[in-house]
Design an enzyme around this catalytic site. Structure first.
Site, PDB file in Angstrom:
ATOM      1  N   ASP A  22     129.498  63.221   4.111  1.00 36.12           N
ATOM      2  CA  ASP A  22     130.093  63.967   5.204  1.00 36.12           C
ATOM      3  C   ASP A  22     131.481  63.370   5.418  1.00 36.12           C
ATOM      4  O   ASP A  22     131.768  62.263   4.962  1.00 36.12           O
ATOM      5  CB  ASP A  22     129.212  63.822   6.455  1.00 36.12           C
ATOM      6  N   ASP A  30     134.005  63.845   8.706  1.00 35.88           N
ATOM      7  CA  ASP A  30     134.320  63.360  10.055  1.00 35.88           C
ATOM      8  C   ASP A  30     133.305  62.309  10.481  1.00 35.88           C
ATOM      9  O   ASP A  30     132.110  62.523  10.409  1.00 35.88           O
ATOM     10  CB  ASP A  30     134.288  64.530  11.061  1.00 35.88           C
TER      11      ASP A  30
END
Lengths: 178, 309
Positions: free
Chosen positions: B32, B34
């Protein structure tokens, strides 16, 4: 107050009113992401000390010809989802408004009739509050829908079934002597 | 690689010998973005070095993000600007891109030509709109006269839309009166953190409004649903049993890893706290167990010692 800049990161810097202790969500045709941001900020700042109240949960407001505009329930759901908490709902089918009326006018539920066109708001509230319920067919509900609930095994659907129905409230006139 | 399949994950701190045992056999890692690689405009310290070391070890690094604001071209520039070397757009799977691919499949997949496919009404910014156009789809304009006058709208796509209004909500509902019109959401995230600890509403809150008004349930492209993994497999052919999922949000990244048969590593530089993972582990609910990561680290820089020098 005007927002300081074009982006959410800017809006999150706008000063919050220190006196705000509740977010109230009603019908708002000017609802926007920016307002949703501000609502979320107040709810996070206040935690349980900031109330989240919705006027009602109606999904849609019907217009002529079968079209509809989004109801207040949509805006309440947006705020609830962002804040991950549930709103206190004032409107039907919750009993708060009945409690207001009953306390102001000394109403005896056993001798009071609730008249409405929506099963999931008017009739459900009436049934929950111990009123006699009367459905009028001049609005959103058809008799077929009622029959569907009546024939279902589900107790939640059974509580949407009115005691009586009329085609229109004008049909009540003959019962009133003069 | 670690175990996937039956039994609950153990939420163990990944370090030392076990770190080398987990990373050694892994062929690739899905990250991922952020809260994992960066927070706002700052790279997580050591994250660029980790990616560089993975490259030198011959391991694949791919990126899977629910953020539907940016096109993958913009994300490629962002990686570079924040100090990450060698990340190309083709390595990046955002919910914006994958939503466009999903809509292309559903609207154009049957062999319908550009004109017959219908248009897409997009609630979102220019990054998302660009990905939809890039997939060969046409967008419905805003503030148009009565629907049906032009080519029909065959899908409503709800993404992160900081210009969302009641008017757009009403317009979306108008299109959704046609039962053939799809309702698709880029991701389910209810909110996103801002750099000062505040939160901004996510696509999930806007989707809830559209679902309530239309009486329909949206097809959600992003994590924890597995469609983005299908896109990754189609392009790169990864083997789930040799791939690790690294994320910061239990309800999206870790559940996504579980759903795709990947071992999962929670990093603590983002949204979820270790206490939340431990609470899920202690819960009686079967659904909660799926949110428990196999491993956790304080930051992805902690993975560096697991790689050969």
């Amino acid at each position: 107050a005007a927002l300081p800049g074009p982006a959410p990161a800017d809006w999150a810097q706008a000063p919050l009113d220190p006196a705000v202790r509740a977010v109230l969500v009603g019908f708002d045709e000017h609802f926007s992401y920016a307002k949703l941001c501000q609502a979320l900020r107040y709810l996070l700042r206040g935690g349980p000390g900031c109330l989240l109240v919705g006027t009602n949960r109606d999904h849609r407001l019907p217009l002529e010809g079968g079209a509809a505009i989004p109801g207040t329930g949509c805006l309440v759901k947006a705020v609830e989802t962002a804040a991950q908490r549930e709103a206190f709902i004032v409107g039907k089918p919750n009993r708060y408004m009945f409690d207001c009326v009953a306390s102001e006018f000394d109403i005896d539920p056993a001798r009071t009739i609730m008249v409405g066109d929506r099963l999931d708001t008017d009739i459900l509230m009436g049934n929950s509050c111990g009123l006699t319920t009367l459905l009028t067919l001049t609005g959103v509900t058809t008799l077929d829908e009622v029959k569907g609930h009546q024939e279902s095994d589900c107790p939640a659907r059974q509580s949407l079934v009115p005691d009586y129905y009329v085609d229109s409230i004008a049909d009540l006139l003959p019962a009133l002597g003069d | 690689a670690g175990c996937s399949g039956g039994g609950m994950a153990g939420c163990r701190r990944l370090s030392g010998a076990e770190l080398r045992e987990v990373l050694g056999p892994a062929e690739g890692l899905l990250f991922d973005c952020d809260g994992v690689l960066w927070a706002g405009e700052r790279a997580v310290p050591g994250a660029p070095e980790l990616l560089e070391r993975l490259r030198r070890s011959g391991k694949t690094a791919l990126f899977v993000s629910n953020n539907s604001r940016r096109s993958v071209a913009e994300l490629e520039r962002r990686f570079s600007r924040l100090g990450f070397r060698g990340v190309r757009a083709e390595h990046v799977f955002s919910s914006a891109l994958c939503s466009a691919l999903f809509l292309r499949q559903r609207l154009l997949g049957g062999g319908a030509s550009g004109n017959g496919a219908g248009r897409v009404f997009v609630l979102g910014g220019e990054g998302l709109r660009g990905e939809v156009r890039g997939a060969g789809l046409r967008l419905a304009g805003e503030g148009e006269p009565a629907p049906g006058a032009a080519e029909p709208v065959r899908a409503v796509l709800v993404g992160y839309d900081d210009q969302f209004t009641f008017g757009k909500l009403a317009q979306a509902c108008g299109y959704l009166r046609d039962p053939q019109c799809l309702l698709v959401a880029t991701d389910p995230d209810p909110w996103h953190p801002l750099s000062d600890g505040q939160r901004t509403p996510g696509t999930g809150s806007l989707t809830a409004a559209v679902e309530t008004a239309s009486g329909r349930k949206a097809l959600v492209v992003g994590k924890p649903n597995t469609y983005m993994f299908d896109c990754i497999v189609e392009r790169f052919g990864v083997d789930p049993s040799r791939t690790l999922m690294v994320g910061d949000r239990l309800e999206t990244d870790i559940l996504f890893g579980k759903n795709c048969g990947l071992s999962t590593i929670l990093t603590l530089t983002g949204v979820s706290r270790l206490e939340e993972a431990q609470a899920y582990m202690a819960s009686d609910s079967a659904a909660a167990k799926d949110l428990v990561p196999n491993y956790y680290v304080d930051s992805i820089a902690d993975l560096i010692p697991g790689l050969d020098e």
